[in-house]
Design a protein around this motif. Structure first.
Motif, mmCIF file in Angstrom:
data_model
loop_
_atom_site.group_PDB
_atom_site.id
_atom_site.type_symbol
_atom_site.label_atom_id
_atom_site.label_comp_id
_atom_site.label_asym_id
_atom_site.label_seq_id
_atom_site.Cartn_x
_atom_site.Cartn_y
_atom_site.Cartn_z
ATOM 1 N N UNK A 349 -58.541 -22.393 17.312
ATOM 2 C CA UNK A 349 -57.110 -22.662 17.298
ATOM 3 C C UNK A 349 -56.290 -21.396 17.455
ATOM 4 N N UNK A 350 -56.714 -20.329 16.800
ATOM 5 C CA UNK A 350 -56.018 -19.050 16.897
ATOM 6 C C UNK A 350 -56.149 -18.466 18.300
ATOM 7 N N UNK A 351 -57.350 -18.547 18.870
ATOM 8 C CA UNK A 351 -57.595 -17.979 20.202
ATOM 9 C C UNK A 351 -56.762 -18.670 21.279
ATOM 10 N N UNK A 352 -56.541 -19.978 21.110
ATOM 11 C CA UNK A 352 -55.813 -20.752 22.126
ATOM 12 C C UNK A 352 -54.384 -21.071 21.729
ATOM 13 N N UNK A 353 -53.947 -20.536 20.568
ATOM 14 C CA UNK A 353 -52.583 -20.774 20.067
ATOM 15 C C UNK A 353 -52.299 -22.273 19.926
ATOM 16 N N UNK A 354 -53.249 -22.988 19.328
ATOM 17 C CA UNK A 354 -53.093 -24.428 19.137
ATOM 18 C C UNK A 354 -52.359 -24.721 17.837
ATOM 19 N N UNK A 355 -51.667 -25.843 17.795
ATOM 20 C CA UNK A 355 -50.902 -26.248 16.619
ATOM 21 C C UNK A 355 -51.789 -27.027 15.648
ATOM 22 N N UNK A 356 -51.272 -27.257 14.441
ATOM 23 C CA UNK A 356 -51.992 -28.071 13.459
ATOM 24 C C UNK A 356 -52.220 -29.478 13.989
ATOM 25 N N UNK A 357 -51.261 -29.988 14.772
ATOM 26 C CA UNK A 357 -51.419 -31.322 15.384
ATOM 27 C C UNK A 357 -52.607 -31.328 16.339
ATOM 28 N N UNK A 358 -52.758 -30.271 17.117
ATOM 29 C CA UNK A 358 -53.873 -30.185 18.069
ATOM 30 C C UNK A 358 -55.216 -30.131 17.352
ATOM 31 N N UNK A 359 -55.273 -29.434 16.212
ATOM 32 C CA UNK A 359 -56.526 -29.232 15.494
ATOM 33 C C UNK A 359 -56.828 -30.323 14.477
ATOM 34 N N UNK A 360 -55.867 -31.174 14.209
ATOM 35 C CA UNK A 360 -56.060 -32.230 13.207
ATOM 36 C C UNK A 360 -57.288 -33.099 13.473
ATOM 37 N N UNK A 361 -57.529 -33.580 14.705
ATOM 38 C CA UNK A 361 -58.713 -34.424 14.937
ATOM 39 C C UNK A 361 -60.023 -33.723 14.573
ATOM 40 N N UNK A 362 -60.166 -32.436 14.926
ATOM 41 C CA UNK A 362 -61.395 -31.708 14.605
ATOM 42 C C UNK A 362 -61.533 -31.516 13.100
ATOM 43 N N UNK A 363 -60.435 -31.175 12.431
ATOM 44 C CA UNK A 363 -60.488 -30.975 10.981
ATOM 45 C C UNK A 363 -60.814 -32.268 10.244
ATOM 46 N N UNK A 364 -60.269 -33.373 10.716
ATOM 47 C CA UNK A 364 -60.535 -34.651 10.053
ATOM 48 C C UNK A 364 -61.966 -35.137 10.315
ATOM 49 N N UNK A 365 -62.484 -34.883 11.524
ATOM 50 C CA UNK A 365 -63.877 -35.248 11.822
ATOM 51 C C UNK A 365 -64.827 -34.441 10.945
ATOM 52 N N UNK A 366 -64.524 -33.159 10.751
ATOM 53 C CA UNK A 366 -65.342 -32.317 9.870
ATOM 54 C C UNK A 366 -65.256 -32.820 8.431
ATOM 55 N N UNK A 367 -64.069 -33.156 7.981
ATOM 56 C CA UNK A 367 -63.857 -33.604 6.610
ATOM 57 C C UNK A 367 -64.569 -34.930 6.339
ATOM 58 N N UNK A 368 -64.490 -35.865 7.279
ATOM 59 C CA UNK A 368 -65.069 -37.194 7.064
ATOM 60 C C UNK A 368 -66.562 -37.273 7.363
ATOM 61 N N UNK A 369 -67.029 -36.598 8.424
ATOM 62 C CA UNK A 369 -68.422 -36.738 8.850
ATOM 63 C C UNK A 369 -69.225 -35.440 8.813
ATOM 64 N N UNK A 370 -68.568 -34.287 8.608
ATOM 65 C CA UNK A 370 -69.276 -33.022 8.613
ATOM 66 C C UNK A 370 -69.591 -32.570 10.031
ATOM 67 N N UNK A 371 -70.386 -31.515 10.139
ATOM 68 C CA UNK A 371 -70.842 -31.027 11.441
ATOM 69 C C UNK A 371 -72.066 -31.846 11.844
ATOM 70 N N UNK A 372 -71.886 -32.764 12.773
ATOM 71 C CA UNK A 372 -72.984 -33.627 13.228
ATOM 72 C C UNK A 372 -73.620 -33.079 14.499
ATOM 73 N N UNK A 373 -73.527 -31.773 14.689
ATOM 74 C CA UNK A 373 -74.130 -31.074 15.822
ATOM 75 C C UNK A 373 -73.590 -31.607 17.142
ATOM 76 N N UNK A 374 -74.473 -31.945 18.086
ATOM 77 C CA UNK A 374 -74.020 -32.305 19.429
ATOM 78 C C UNK A 374 -73.225 -33.606 19.473
ATOM 79 N N UNK A 375 -73.314 -34.412 18.427
ATOM 80 C CA UNK A 375 -72.534 -35.652 18.397
ATOM 81 C C UNK A 375 -71.125 -35.460 17.882
#
Length: 469
Positions: A349-375
């Motif tokens: 997010x920092x490298x691409x200057x993304x907003x919290x809205x842009x990163x929300x889907x990734x943060x929520x996927x991590x929070x709910x399902x964790x790092x599921x690797x390639x999936x």
């Protein structure tokens, strides 16, 4: 002159024929996503705070310092209370996993997602022309694709490919492989299965750089149905417009930054080194140099070039946190960032200057399902769809990083408004939560007490078990 007039018509016909041939070839190279299905494990595999503590206390190799490291890292990991763990780990057999544990784990993920995918799309397994599995840490014989072909009684001429050792970016590698195969396989249907074998690869040692994998990785996966048949375009969800793969394995530090090894006591696991963020940033930058000119408008690229050389001539430095200097939103609407961990998401997010809205889907996927690797990317995409963010014509940039070290990115075009709640159905109305703080923070605050520095294992284990309830 007469000879020239006689030559021009056939030459003109040849040029027109060649242009038409190129046009038809490009048309046949389309890659459409008909559907995808993420895995949601049974409730008896859910890994809450208490279950985490139980697993931690079973590792007799750990001392107070290792416990502190584990608990502090859990608190800051960005992972919540409802992720899923392999069955053999839940049952207390993380140090004695069998081959059948690995097979059972794969069957539970792959068969569930494929059954639902075939039912959802109405496509029969006998119609599949290509099947690709991407599982990094489990490569049995017969192969996983052979297991699927046997279960679903697929045709004898189906083309099967098994990818291993590709890490978290394997899913995009598999899709790129299908795209290449579509060049010679006309009007075909392809299945991609992306998951990871977690159960037999649980780390039971005390090396801090290897314990991180136990904290971040969780059970999950996804199956996808792709086609290059233009007649099925009206049924498709997405169209692949661009994919770029970057590999910097020739750099020793990058190669060793994420690697499967044994520790000094012979415990096998994944080592994540301090070079990992640097390797990820380098691979991402190299990838985007190739990808972005293909997806951003020419005027934006021209503006960037003019600004770059003007700043260089005037010796101006770019402000920190300004991103790549390009307006990514001029050609990209959504950013599907690999949910590899809070640090990875924040760094991208920092490298691409993304907003919290842009990163929300990734943060929520991590929070709910964790790092599921390639999936993992598909849980992020599923969140966007469940939140009804994806509208016809939108462009999605998928960013994946994996062992090797590599960065594999691709861009999808949304072909219709999407609103399937998929695996987010039971919780999407409650996301994003008001806080993503981990209960470990309050329950195990005593672990920071300096008086515990001299405690014995017998003194603090009862406290750990007491507060996990």
């Amino acid at each position: 002159m007469e000879l020239l007039l006689a030559v021009i018509p056939p030459l003109l016909c040849y040029v027109i024929f060649s242009l038409c041939k190129i046009g038809f070839q490009k048309r046949d190279q389309r890659c459409y996503m008909l559907s995808y299905q993420c895995h949601k494990a049974p409730e008896d595999q859910k890994l809450d705070t208490g279950s985490c503590a139980d697993i931690v206390t079973r590792n007799k190799n750990l001392g107070i310092e290792e416990y502190r490291f584990l608990l502090r890292t859990m608190v800051s990991s960005g992972i919540g209370e409802e992720t899923y763990c392999p069955k053999n780990v839940i049952d207390g057999r993380e140090e004695s996993a069998t081959h059948m544990d690995a097979v059972s784990e794969m069957d539970g993920i792959i068969f569930q997602t494929l059954d639902k995918l075939f039912a959802k799309t109405g496509v029969s397994p006998s119609e599949i022309d290509i099947i690709v599995s991407s599982v990094s840490l489990f490569s049995p014989a017969p192969s996983l694709t052979a297991r699927l072909i046997n279960r679903y009684r697929m045709r004898e001429d189906v083309k099967a490919f098994n990818l291993s050792g590709m890490g978290c970016s394997a899913s995009v590698v598999a899709i790129d492989l299908v795209k290449q195969l579509f060049r010679t396989c006309k009007n075909s249907l392809a299945i991609v299965v992306s998951t990871e074998s977690m159960g037999p690869n649980w780390y039971s040692g005390k090396d801090k750089s290897m314990m991180l994998s136990n904290i971040l990785f969780r059970t999950g996966g996804c199956s996808m149905l792709l086609t290059n048949n233009r007649a099925l375009k009206n049924k498709a969800l997405l169209e692949l417009t661009c994919s770029v793969r970057t590999h910097i394995g020739s750099i020793d530090e990058a190669y060793r930054s994420c690697i499967q090894v044994e520790d000094d006591l012979g415990h096998k696991g994944f080592r994540l080194t301090r070079d990992l963020p640097k390797a990820g940033a380098k691979a991402l930058a190299m990838n985007l140099r190739v990808l972005l000119p293909k997806v951003l408008p020419p005027l934006e690229m021209l503006r960037y070039v003019i600004t770059y050389y003007r700043n260089k001539i005037m010796k101006r430095s770019s402000p920190k946190g300004a991103g790549p200097g390009l307006d990514l939103k001029s050609g990209i609407d959504h950013f599907c960032v690999h949910p590899g961990g809070r640090a990875i998401i924040d760094e991208v997010g920092k490298s691409l200057a993304l907003s919290d809205y842009d990163l929300e889907p990734a943060r929520m996927a991590l929070y709910r399902f964790g790092n599921t690797s390639s999936g993992g990317l598909w849980y992020v995409l599923g969140y966007m769809e469940a939140k009804k963010r994806l509208k016809k014509g939108d462009k999605i940039l998928m960013i994946s990083l994996g062992a090797g070290f590599k960065c594999n990115n691709c861009v999808w075009k949304v072909l219709k408004d999407l609103d399937d709640t998929n695996v987010w159905q039971d919780c999407i109305d409650h996301y994003p939560p008001s806080t993503i703080g981990n209960p470990f923070s309050a329950k195990f605050d005593w672990i920071n007490d300096e008086s515990m520095d001299f405690a014995r294992r017998e003194d603090y284990l009862p406290l750990l078990k007491k507060h996990s309830r």
